[in-house]
Design a protein around this motif. Structure first.
Motif, PDB file in Angstrom:
ATOM      1  N   LEU A 118       0.825  -1.211   0.000  1.00 31.52           N
ATOM      2  CA  LEU A 118       0.000   0.000   0.000  1.00 31.52           C
ATOM      3  C   LEU A 118       0.862   1.265   0.000  1.00 31.52           C
ATOM      4  CD1 LEU A 118      -2.956   0.969   0.047  1.00 31.52           C
ATOM      5  CD2 LEU A 118      -2.826   1.008   2.532  1.00 31.52           C
ATOM      6  N   HIS A 119       1.980   1.200   0.734  1.00 27.42           N
ATOM      7  CA  HIS A 119       2.852   2.380   0.815  1.00 27.42           C
ATOM      8  C   HIS A 119       3.547   2.674  -0.531  1.00 27.42           C
ATOM      9  CE1 HIS A 119       5.405  -1.075   1.437  1.00 27.42           C
ATOM     10  NE2 HIS A 119       6.471  -0.341   1.220  1.00 27.42           N
ATOM     11  N   LEU A 120       3.489   1.731  -1.454  1.00 23.52           N
ATOM     12  CA  LEU A 120       4.156   1.922  -2.758  1.00 23.52           C
ATOM     13  C   LEU A 120       3.188   2.373  -3.845  1.00 23.52           C
ATOM     14  CD1 LEU A 120       6.092  -1.485  -2.772  1.00 23.52           C
ATOM     15  CD2 LEU A 120       7.024   0.734  -2.114  1.00 23.52           C
ATOM     16  N   ARG A 121       1.940   2.638  -3.450  1.00 19.01           N
ATOM     17  CA  ARG A 121       0.885   2.810  -4.468  1.00 19.01           C
ATOM     18  C   ARG A 121       1.142   3.913  -5.476  1.00 19.01           C
ATOM     19  NH1 ARG A 121      -0.846   4.801   0.228  1.00 19.01           N
ATOM     20  NH2 ARG A 121      -1.847   6.848   0.309  1.00 19.01           N
ATOM     21  N   ARG A 122       1.868   4.952  -5.080  1.00 19.77           N
ATOM     22  CA  ARG A 122       2.104   6.058  -6.019  1.00 19.77           C
ATOM     23  C   ARG A 122       3.395   5.884  -6.829  1.00 19.77           C
ATOM     24  NH1 ARG A 122      -1.918   9.315  -4.505  1.00 19.77           N
ATOM     25  NH2 ARG A 122      -2.217   9.592  -2.278  1.00 19.77           N
ATOM     26  N   ARG A 123       4.121   4.826  -6.570  1.00 22.34           N
ATOM     27  CA  ARG A 123       5.389   4.628  -7.300  1.00 22.34           C
ATOM     28  C   ARG A 123       5.158   3.959  -8.647  1.00 22.34           C
ATOM     29  NH1 ARG A 123       9.704   2.618  -2.934  1.00 22.34           N
ATOM     30  NH2 ARG A 123       9.318   4.193  -1.364  1.00 22.34           N
TER      31      ARG A 123
END
Lengths: 221, 233
Positions: free
Chosen positions: B118-123
């Protein structure tokens, strides 16, 4: 300075580029992804304007677009107007002349896309058309930009084909390159110089704009 | 739900002629040396290639039946396919890659939480490590709500530590999934750890003898990679 000729040149280059990108994309897609027996012949035909002298191409276009030529007759039947020595006529001629400059970079960009990415889109439920605009186009921006630059720049500097098909009618078919030639013929070097400089600056500005857009569209490597 | 496969396809070097089935919640590992036809089998199941003869059915839905002239394109086969690499779309963020499979952002969030990404969603994919990329690929494949999950050497491009971690994750995920899972691997350790059944393949055909031959070599424990073992004799 002959601003009318400059305006006509920019208008011709813009219209030709817009139409060509639209036509060249499906053609480049077919050449990149479909294997059919006639492919080498079709590709050679697409590239023909690259190697053909512009005056020869212009001559043949003049014949087919003239009142006795197939396209000319059809156009006259459709609109009641002639095609040669009109702005529409030089747009059509430019489309043929600049066609390979739009198709080749697009085809190269499409071929560079990993097939697995395309297959992945199919497996995820995308049709060929959806895959084209959702995956292939966004991953071919570099090729699209190169195609735009080449087509625009090539159309801006067009001389032989436009002269054959359009002549030199001020405000209608007299583009900057023809105006420059006529200035030189009349020994008006100062006017020729100003117009040439304007054309060079315009070309440079187009490249700058495209490069800025290219930078913005980059999503890293 | 079960996957039934019975296919024949003439390849350049040999004929691919194989039949197997895999029922829901089970993982079948296809193992064999490079060029044995494992990936071609996966591509045939996915509809990316057509067999010369055969039948591929998932539950009651027939995907390929050459006798009846049935062939569904990949778009119409509800399956998830994780490739070795390159399956993610580089122009999309992690979240958009998962949504691409046809779900909304709420569902995508749920999947990203499940896979711890979830913490990587914008990558974008190029900003991820190999392990993270394969997690996203798994989430993307499951976002399709597949009837079958195909994993084509999903861990082969990863380092050992990441590989072991993902392997454990996949094992626990497999127990939650109620669909057939087909795994292609070179690594017999991986196959033994993850699968309920191992199908050894050589030259496009089932090769039970080949596996026993291989296993006798494998007893040395140092030898877990099939290609390496074969070349080692």
């Amino acid at each position: 300075m002959d601003t009318l000729a400059l305006y006509l040149t920019a208008k011709l280059a813009l219209i030709t580029t817009a139409i060509l990108l639209f036509i060249a994309m499906p053609v480049a897609y077919c050449c990149a992804y479909f294997r059919f027996p006639a492919r080498p012949y079709v590709e050679a035909l697409i590239s023909l304007p690259l190697v053909m002298p512009p005056t020869v191409l212009g001559f043949y276009l003049l014949i087919v677009m003239g009142p006795n030529g197939g396209i000319g007759r059809f156009w006259e039947h459709l609109t009641g107007r002639r095609l040669c020595f009109t702005f529409t006529g030089i747009v059509l001629a430019s489309l043929v002349y600049s066609f390979p400059f739009a198709v080749q970079p697009l085809k190269a960009a499409f071929e560079k896309i990993d097939l697995r990415m395309i297959e992945s889109a199919y497996v995820l439920g995308c049709s060929r058309l959806e895959t084209f605009y959702k995956v292939i186009i966004p991953n071919s921006l570099g090729g699209i930009i190169v195609a735009t630059i080449l087509t625009f720049a090539h159309t801006m500097g067009e001389f032989g084909v436009v002269l054959m098909v359009g002549g030199s009618i001020p405000g209608k078919t007299k583009v900057a390159s023809i105006a420059i030639y006529e200035y030189v013929e009349a020994l008006r070097y100062r006017d020729a110089n100003i117009l040439s400089l304007a054309l060079a600056v315009m070309s440079y500005l187009v490249l700058v704009v495209v490069n800025v857009l290219n930078q913005r569209n980059k999503y890293g490597s | 739900m079960a996957l039934k496969v019975k296919i024949f396809k003439k390849l350049k070097e040999f004929d691919l002629d194989i039949s197997f089935s895999c029922s829901s919640g089970r993982l079948l590992a296809l193992v064999g040396p490079s060029g044995a036809g494992k990936t071609t089998i996966m591509r045939l199941i996915a509809g990316l290639e057509r067999p010369d003869r055969g039948l591929i059915a998932c539950n009651k839905s027939i995907w390929t039946d050459t006798e009846k002239g049935i062939w569904l394109p990949p778009q119409k086969r509800k399956l998830g396919y994780v490739f070795q690499e390159y399956s993610l779309f580089p122009h999309l963020t992690v979240e958009r890659n998962i949504i691409f499979a046809g779900i909304d952002s709420y569902e995508a969030r749920g999947l990203m939480k499940l896979f711890g990404i979830l913490h990587l969603r914008r990558r974008r994919p190029h900003q991820l490590s190999g392990g993270e990329r394969q997690r996203v690929a798994l989430a993307q494949a499951l976002a399709r709500k597949p009837g079958v999950l195909l994993l084509d050497e999903p861990f082969s491009a990863l380092d050992v530590a990441t590989r072991v971690k993902l392997r454990n994750d996949l094992k626990s995920l497999k127990n939650q999934l109620s669909i057939p899972v087909i795994l292609v691997t070179h690594d017999l350790n991986e196959a033994r750890f993850l699968s309920d059944e191992i199908l050894p393949i050589e030259q496009g055909k089932k090769a039970p003898d080949w596996l026993s031959r291989f296993l006798s070599t494998w007893q040395s424990e140092a030898c877990t990679d099939i290609t390496w073992c074969l070349s080692a004799g």
